[in-house]
Scaffold this active site. Structure first.
Site, PDB file in Angstrom:
ATOM      1  N   SER A 108      29.960  39.623  30.671  1.00 50.27           N
ATOM      2  CA  SER A 108      31.193  39.743  29.887  1.00 50.27           C
ATOM      3  C   SER A 108      31.623  38.417  29.261  1.00 50.27           C
ATOM      4  O   SER A 108      32.721  38.328  28.718  1.00 50.27           O
ATOM      5  CB  SER A 108      32.326  40.286  30.769  1.00 50.27           C
ATOM      6  OG  SER A 108      32.589  39.387  31.812  1.00 50.27           O
TER       7      SER A 108
ATOM      8  N   LYS B 298      41.210  42.419  33.923  1.00 46.09           N
ATOM      9  CA  LYS B 298      41.146  41.254  33.029  1.00 46.09           C
ATOM     10  C   LYS B 298      42.411  41.140  32.189  1.00 46.09           C
ATOM     11  O   LYS B 298      42.950  40.033  32.000  1.00 46.09           O
ATOM     12  CB  LYS B 298      39.901  41.372  32.137  1.00 46.09           C
ATOM     13  CG  LYS B 298      38.585  41.248  32.910  1.00 46.09           C
ATOM     14  CD  LYS B 298      37.385  41.509  32.016  1.00 46.09           C
ATOM     15  CE  LYS B 298      36.081  41.434  32.807  1.00 46.09           C
ATOM     16  NZ  LYS B 298      34.901  41.720  31.986  1.00 46.09           N
TER      17      LYS B 298
END
Length: 807
Positions: free
Chosen positions: A710, A753
Site C-alpha cells: 500500500s 488508515k
C-alpha cells in the site's frame, strides 16, 4: 461313681445355670462360674457332698438366672474339683451321671430345686434295635460328607449297645439348637428319641451334601484363576456375609443406572462402548492401574449431557436487543450477526433443523475491538452456556480430538470437555485465535477443525478418548482471528468473516462513557457519584494515553485511574467525590503515548505522509528521502519487507518513465553539471537527474518491521519530490499501490488508515479510485466530515495533488 451312692430321688439339690449348651450324662466337663448364685450352689454341693444339676438357660433369658429362666431338664452329677481363678471366676470339674428334670423351686439363693431322674423306656424292643442300625447308617453317611465324627467316636457308636448312650453321644457331637437338644433330652421313650434323631440326621446330611457341592464348585472355579482373584473372591464373600464394604458394588451399580437413564438419549454405539467398559471395570481388581483408567473413562463419558439442550427458542429480536445493549457502534457486524441467526430461526420454524446451517461465523479484527464480547452477547441472548476454547499456539491435534486411552494421562478433547462443562449439547463455543493454530510433528489441528466446523461432518465427530461419535450439529461455533490471511485456505472456506475494524476517537469516547467507566468503577468498589471525569479529559485520555484499534488498553487506563481514586479516598479521608479534568489528568496517569503526530501544514521536500495498517489499527507512516551525488543507485532502510522494497523499485521505475516522458518537469538547476558542462554551457537532458544522484529512502522507526502492498504512490511521491526539488504538501496523506505502468491499485484496511489520518489532523487523503467507489460507505461519518477524500487512478493525478508548484 454311681448315682446309687447318693440318696433317693426326687431330692432337693443345688442348681447351676449353663449358658452355652446341654451337658450329657457320660461327660466330664470343666465349668467356669462367674455368677454368684452358681458359685454358691457349687460351694454348697461340695460342702454337703451332694449332687448338683446343671440346667441350660433359655435363649430369651435377658441375662437372668432365676428358676424360670432355665430349662426344666439337665444333667445330675457331682463336682470333682473346684479351683478359684485370679480373675474372680471359679473353675469346677463336673461329671455327669444321669438325665434329670426339675419339678419345682425350693430356694432362690443359691438356687435349689426338687429334682427327679428321667428313666428311659422302651429300651430292649426289636424295633428299637432295627432303628439303631438306621441311625448308625445315617451317622456313617453324615461322617462321609462332614467332619463331625472322628474315627474313635464312630467306632464307639458302632460297638456300643446302650441305646440312650448312643443317642447322647451323637447329640453332643452334632450342632443341635437348644430347642432341638431339649426336645431330645427330656424324651424318655427311646424309640421316639431315635426317630427324632434320624429326622435331624437326614436334614443334616442334605445340608452338608449341598455345602460340599458348593465347596467343590468354588474349588473348581478357583483352580482356573490366580491367587489374587481367589483372595478377592474370598474377601467379597466375607464382606457379603458381614454386610459390609459394598461401596465398589454400589459404585458399579450407580454407573449402570446412569447409563440406563441416558440410554434413550445417546446413540447405540455410545451405549455399547460405555456398557462394555462398565463390564470390564466390574471384573477388574480395584487396585489395578487399568481399573483406575477405566473408572476415569466412565466418569468422563457419563458426564456428557446426551440429549440435554437449552430450551429457549431462537429469536432474532432477542439477539439484536442484546447486541445493541452490550455494544456501541459496530453497525455492520451486528446486522450480519442478526441475518445469520435469522436464517437459523427460519429453519427452525419450518422444521428444517440444521440441514442448511451455512458457514461458521468468524469475527476478525485487531485486538480489543470486541470479538469475544460479541460471542458473549450472543450466548446471553440465546440463554445458552458459553464455552471459550483458546487455540493460540495449539500444536497437538489430540488436544481437540482427545488422547487415545492407551496413553498415560489421556483425556477427552477440548470440544468434549466443553460440552461436559456446559452441561448442554447446544452451547455457544468460541474458538479464540483460530489464526494462531500451529502445525507440528504431533499432527495438524486445522485438519480436526475442518471436521468440527463442517456442518456436514460434525454430526458424527469422533473423540479418540471416548471411542464413539458425538453430535456437534447443534453447537453454535464462533471463531475469532486477528489476521485472516494466516488461516489455512480449506479452513477459511468453511467460515464467513465479519470484520470488526478500529474504533474512531468519538466511538471510543462513547464506549468509555457508556460501558467502560461504569463497569470499572463497580469492579473497584466506587460509586458513580464518587468519581467524575470531564469530557475533555476523557478525550485526552483516549488520544494521548492509548495506542490501539480497540478499547482494551483504554479499559486498563480507566482501571489504573480507579485504583488511584480508591487510594486517594482512603488516605485523604472525608473526600466524597474525586473530579478528574485536563488540569489534574497527569496526577492519575504516568505518561502519555502520542499515537500520531499532528501535521505541521508546512510543505517539505522529500517527506511524504503514507498510511499503514497495523495490528493495533491504522498509522501515519512518514517516508523520507535524500539525494546524494552518485550514479543512480537507491538505498532502502527502515526494516522494510520484500513487498515494500519491490514497491520502492517499481516507484523508481515509474518516476523515471515520468521524467523521460516529460510528465514530471525537472528544473535544470536540480541537475548536477560537470565542470566542462558548466564552462561550455552545455544543455543536459532531464533524464540525467536520476543518473547523477543516489537516493536514500528511509521509513522512520526502524526497529518496527514494515511490509504490505500500500506504499506505492507514497514512494512515487517522495522520489518525484526529491528528484524534482518540489515540495510535498504535509497536510495530505495517501495510500495505494502502483503498477509499473503508473496505475493506482486498490488496497485493504481503508477504514483504519482513514481513522489514523483523521487523528493526525490531515485535511486531504488520496486513495485508489476503486476503494473510493466501494469502501467509503464503511467509513465513519465523523471521519468523512473532517477529511477531503479523493480517489485517484493514475500517478499523474497523485503528483498533481501532492506537489507544490513554485511560482
Amino acid at each position: 461313681m454311681k448315682l446309687s451312692n447318693y440318696g433317693e430321688f426326687p431330692a432337693d439339690i443345688p442348681v447351676i445355670a449353663e449358658d452355652e449348651l446341654f451337658l450329657y450324662p457320660f461327660m466330664i466337663s470343666p465349668l467356669f462360674l462367674s455368677d454368684e448364685n452358681n458359685i454358691n450352689a457349687a460351694t454348697l454341693a461340695m460342702e454337703d457332698s451332694s449332687l448338683v444339676i446343671v440346667c441350660p438357660t433359655k435363649p430369651s433369658r435377658d441375662g437372668e438366672r432365676t428358676y424360670d429362666s432355665l430349662y426344666d431338664a439337665g444333667v445330675v452329677g457331682s463336682i470333682m474339683r473346684k479351683v478359684a481363678l485370679p480373675d474372680g471366676r471359679v473353675k469346677v470339674l463336673f461329671q455327669g451321671l444321669a438325665r434329670a428334670k426339675t419339678l419345682y423351686e425350693v430356694q432362690a439363693a443359691p438356687l435349689i430345686a426338687n429334682v427327679s431322674i428321667l428313666e428311659a423306656t422302651n429300651i430292649e424292643s426289636l424295633k428299637v434295635d432295627a432303628i439303631l442300625e438306621i441311625v448308625r447308617e445315617k451317622v456313617r453317611t453324615l461322617s462321609s460328607v462332614s467332619n463331625y465324627f472322628p474315627p474313635d467316636l464312630l467306632r464307639t457308636i458302632e460297638e456300643n449297645h446302650d441305646h440312650n448312650r448312643i443317642i447322647d453321644l451323637i447329640c453332643s457331637t452334632v450342632k443341635l439348637k437348644k430347642e432341638q437338644a431339649y426336645k431330645l433330652f427330656v424324651e424318655t421313650d427311646t424309640e421316639k428319641r431315635f426317630l427324632f434323631l434320624i429326622d435331624y440326621l437326614i436334614d443334616e446330611i442334605e445340608a452338608n451334601k449341598l455345602q460340599k457341592e458348593i465347596r467343590s464348585k468354588v474349588h473348581t472355579h478357583i483352580e482356573k484363576v490366580n491367587k489374587e482373584y481367589f483372595l478377592k473372591e474370598q474377601l467379597k464373600q466375607i464382606q457379603k456375609e458381614l454386610g459390609t464394604d459394598t461401596a465398589r458394588d454400589e459404585e458399579i451399580e450407580e454407573y449402570r443406572n446412569k447409563l440406563e437413564a441416558k440410554k434413550s438419549k445417546m446413540g447405540e454405539e455410545a451405549y455399547k462402548e460405555i456398557s462394555k467398559q462398565i463390564e470390564r471395570f466390574s471384573r477388574m481388581h480395584p487396585d489395578s492401574s487399568d481399573a483406575s483408567m477405566t473408572q476415569t473413562y466412565l466418569d468422563w463419558s457419563l458426564e456428557i449431557p446426551f440429549g440435554e439442550n437449552a430450551k429457549k427458542a431462537l429469536k432474532i429480536k432477542d439477539v439484536e436487543a442484546q447486541l445493541n445493549e452490550d455494544h456501541f457502534s459496530l453497525k455492520k457486524p451486528k446486522e450480519r450477526i442478526v441475518e445469520y441467526f435469522a436464517v437459523k430461526e427460519l429453519l427452525e420454524l419450518r422444521g428444517l433443523g440444521n440441514d442448511s446451517a451455512g458457514a461458521i461465523l468468524c469475527f476478525s479484527g485487531p485486538p480489543g475491538v470486541g470479538k469475544t464480547s460479541l460471542a458473549n452477547s450472543i450466548a446471553q441472548a440465546l440463554k445458552r452456556p458459553l464455552i471459550r476454547i483458546a487455540l493460540g499456539g495449539l500444536e497437538d491435534v489430540n488436544e481437540l480430538r482427545g488422547h487415545r486411552r492407551t496413553y498415560v494421562g489421556a483425556m477427552p478433547g477440548r470440544i468434549t470437555q466443553g460440552l461436559i462443562d456446559a452441561k448442554k449439547m447446544n452451547p455457544v463455543v468460541v474458538l479464540d485465535e483460530i489464526d494462531k493454530v500451529s502445525r507440528s510433528q504431533r499432527g495438524d489441528p486445522t485438519a480436526a477443525l475442518l471436521e468440527i466446523l463442517d456442518p456436514e461432518q460434525n454430526k458424527e465427530f469422533r473423540d479418540y478418548y471416548l471411542n464413539f461419535d458425538i453430535d456437534l450439529s447443534k453447537v453454535i461455533f464462533i471463531a475469532t482471528a486477528n489476521d485472516v490471511s494466516r488461516i489455512p485456505t480449506p479452513l477459511r472456506d468453511r467460515m464467513e468473516f465479519i470484520t470488526i475494524s478500529s474504533y474512531t476517537p468519538q466511538e471510543k469516547f462513547e464506549i468509555a462513557k457508556r460501558y467502560l467507566l461504569p463497569q470499572e468503577l463497580k469492579k473497584h468498589g466506587l460509586k458513580k457519584s464518587e468519581v467524575s471525569i470531564s469530557s475533555p479529559a476523557l478525550k485526552e485520555l483516549i488520544h494521548s494515553y492509548t495506542r490501539e484499534a480497540g478499547v482494551r488498553n483504554l479499559r486498563r487506563r480507566i482501571a489504573d485511574m480507579s485504583r488511584k481514586v480508591a487510594r486517594k479516598m482512603l488516605e485523604d479521608g472525608g473526600i466524597d467525590k474525586v473530579s478528574i479534568s485536563l488540569k489534574n489528568l497527569k496526577d492519575f496517569f504516568d505518561k502519555s503515548v502520542f499515537e500520531i503526530e499532528k501535521t505541521t501544514k508546512i510543505p517539505v521536500v522529500g517527506v511524504v505522509n503514507g498510511l499503514a495498517w497495523t495490528a493495533v489499527g491504522g498509522d501515519v507512516l512518514k517516508i523520507e528521502s535524500i539525494r546524494i551525488k552518485g550514479k543512480g543507485s537507491m538505498q532502502l532502510t527502515g526494516s522494510l519487507g520484500d513487498v515494500m522494497k519491490e514497491s520502492a523499485r517499481i516507484a523508481m521505475s515509474v518516476v523515471k518513465t515520468l521524467i523521460d516522458s516529460g510528465k514530471l518537469k525537472i528544473s535544470p538547476e536540480n541537475i548536477p553539471l560537470t565542470f566542462k558542462e558548466k564552462e561550455e554551457n552545455i544543455k543536459v537532458d532531464s533524464s540525467e537527474v536520476y543518473k547523477r544522484y543516489d537516493l536514500h529512502i528511509h521509513v522512520p522507526d526502524g526497529a518496527t518491521p514494515k511490509d504490505g502492498p500500500s506504499a506505492g504512490i507514497a514512494m512515487v511521491s517522495v522520489i518525484s519530490s526529491i528528484l524534482s526539488g518540489e515540495k510535498i504538501r504535509s497536510e495530505i496523506a495517501m495510500t495505494g499501490e502502483v503498477s509499473l505502468s503508473g496505475d493506482v491499485l486498490p488496497i485493504g484496511g481503508l477504514r483504519e488508515k482513514l481513522i489514523a489520518a483523521h487523528k493526525a489532523g490531515m485535511s486531504k487523503v488520496l486513495i485508489p479510485s476503486k476503494n473510493y467507489e466501494r469502501d467509503l460507505e464503511d467509513i465513519p461519518k465523523e471521519v468523512k466530515d473532517t477529511l477531503e477524500i479523493i480517489g485517484v487512478s493514475r500517478v499523474e493525478e497523485v503528483l498533481k495533488h501532492i506537489l507544490v508548484k513554485e511560482s
